[in-house]
Motif scaffolding. Structure first.
Motif, short mmCIF file in Angstrom:
data_model
loop_
_atom_site.label_atom_id
_atom_site.label_comp_id
_atom_site.label_asym_id
_atom_site.label_seq_id
_atom_site.Cartn_x
_atom_site.Cartn_y
_atom_site.Cartn_z
N UNK B 30 43.25 11.55 -39.75
CA UNK B 30 43.89 10.17 -40.30
C UNK B 30 43.60 9.09 -39.42
N UNK B 31 43.47 9.37 -38.11
CA UNK B 31 42.98 8.23 -37.31
C UNK B 31 42.88 8.70 -35.88
N UNK B 33 42.71 7.27 -31.90
CA UNK B 33 43.22 6.40 -30.94
C UNK B 33 42.63 6.35 -29.61
N UNK B 35 43.23 5.25 -25.47
CA UNK B 35 44.28 4.70 -24.51
C UNK B 35 43.54 4.68 -23.16
N UNK B 45 48.09 1.85 -24.86
CA UNK B 45 47.50 2.10 -26.17
C UNK B 45 46.27 0.73 -26.35
N UNK B 48 43.15 1.69 -32.42
CA UNK B 48 43.40 2.66 -33.39
C UNK B 48 42.50 2.45 -34.41
N UNK B 88 41.39 7.88 -22.58
CA UNK B 88 41.82 9.12 -23.44
C UNK B 88 41.59 8.84 -24.83
N UNK B 92 44.86 12.03 -34.60
CA UNK B 92 45.98 12.33 -35.68
C UNK B 92 45.47 12.96 -36.62
N UNK B 98 48.30 16.71 -33.55
CA UNK B 98 47.97 15.31 -32.71
C UNK B 98 47.36 16.08 -31.46
N UNK B 100 45.41 15.15 -27.63
CA UNK B 100 44.91 14.02 -26.32
C UNK B 100 43.82 14.75 -25.85
N UNK B 101 42.54 14.15 -25.50
CA UNK B 101 41.80 14.74 -24.69
C UNK B 101 42.02 14.75 -23.17
#
Lengths: 117, 110
Positions: B30-31, B33, B35, B45, B48, B88, B92, B98, B100-101
């Motif tokens: 969906x998106x 982001x 960080x 953040x 996005x 990072x 999503x 969801x 995080x790398x």
């Protein structure tokens, strides 16, 4: 404006002791709330998330539990800590939105560094 | 490899140079982001970008998204020592997931 408070900043606990980490959010209502753990030099592992009071979802089986007694309060607990529970714990919130994790930006607290001896 | 993997793992540049970090993912999103995390602090953040967008700018930051290649890049132009941090990406997904790398550690030398 919205703020997030997480405490304590650091904690040293013996193996087998209980744990309670607290996170509160101000300036918003009905946020999504999240607990993450970050191993040294690694990404974030989502532990728990909550979309409302008393609604807790767990992402991974573990020695920890979470509770949301009030709309903007999120607590991470353990009855008996293990050595493997050491790490950097981060609380975050996001606006409620579409999708399980709301697809919104997340806003993080400054974290708690937990060391288990 | 896991969803939302950044490369390089570490990047060291001189002040004034541009820094480019990449993120690859596996599923539909969906998106995505980006960080930033200063050492020992929480994540902040940055940007996005939605799945139907190809590029976004915010100050010295430029993010691109190529959904056909399932990849994104973060470009920091005219870097400063204060940009030193870990960066990072977080995806999503359309399947309500969801991730995080593991992040890219950027060092900007004065």
């Amino acid at each position: 404006s919205q703020t997030i408070h997480q405490w304590p900043a650091t904690l040293v606990q013996p193996v087998g002791s209980p744990l309670s980490l607290e996170c509160t959010v101000e300036g918003t209502s009905n946020p999504n709330l999240y607990w993450y753990r970050q191993a040294a030099g690694r990404g974030l592992q989502l532990l728990f998330y909550s979309v409302g009071i008393g609604q807790i979802s767990s992402e991974v089986p573990q020695n920890l539990s979470a509770s949301r007694p009030q709309d903007r309060q999120f607590i991470l607990s353990s009855k008996k800590l293990l050595l493997s529970d050491s790490g950097f714990y981060l609380c975050a919130w996001s606006e409620a939105g579409q999708g399980l994790y709301s697809n919104q930006p997340q806003h993080f607290g400054d974290g708690t560094r937990l060391s288990i001896l | 490899s896991q969803q939302g993997e950044e490369d390089p793992q570490a990047l060291s540049i001189q002040e004034g140079e541009n820094a480019t970090m990449n993120c690859s993912y596996k599923t539909s999103i969906n998106n995505l982001q980006w960080y930033r995390q200063n050492s020992g602090r929480g994540l902040v953040h940055l940007i996005l970008i939605r799945s139907n967008e190809r590029e976004k700018h915010s100050g010295r930051l430029r993010v691109t998204l190529d959904t056909s290649k399932k990849s994104s890049s973060l470009l920091i132009t005219a870097s400063r020592a204060a940009d030193t941090a870990s960066y990072f990406c977080a995806t999503f997904g359309r399947n309500n997931d969801m991730r995080f790398g593991a992040g890219t550690r950027l060092t900007v030398k004065p």
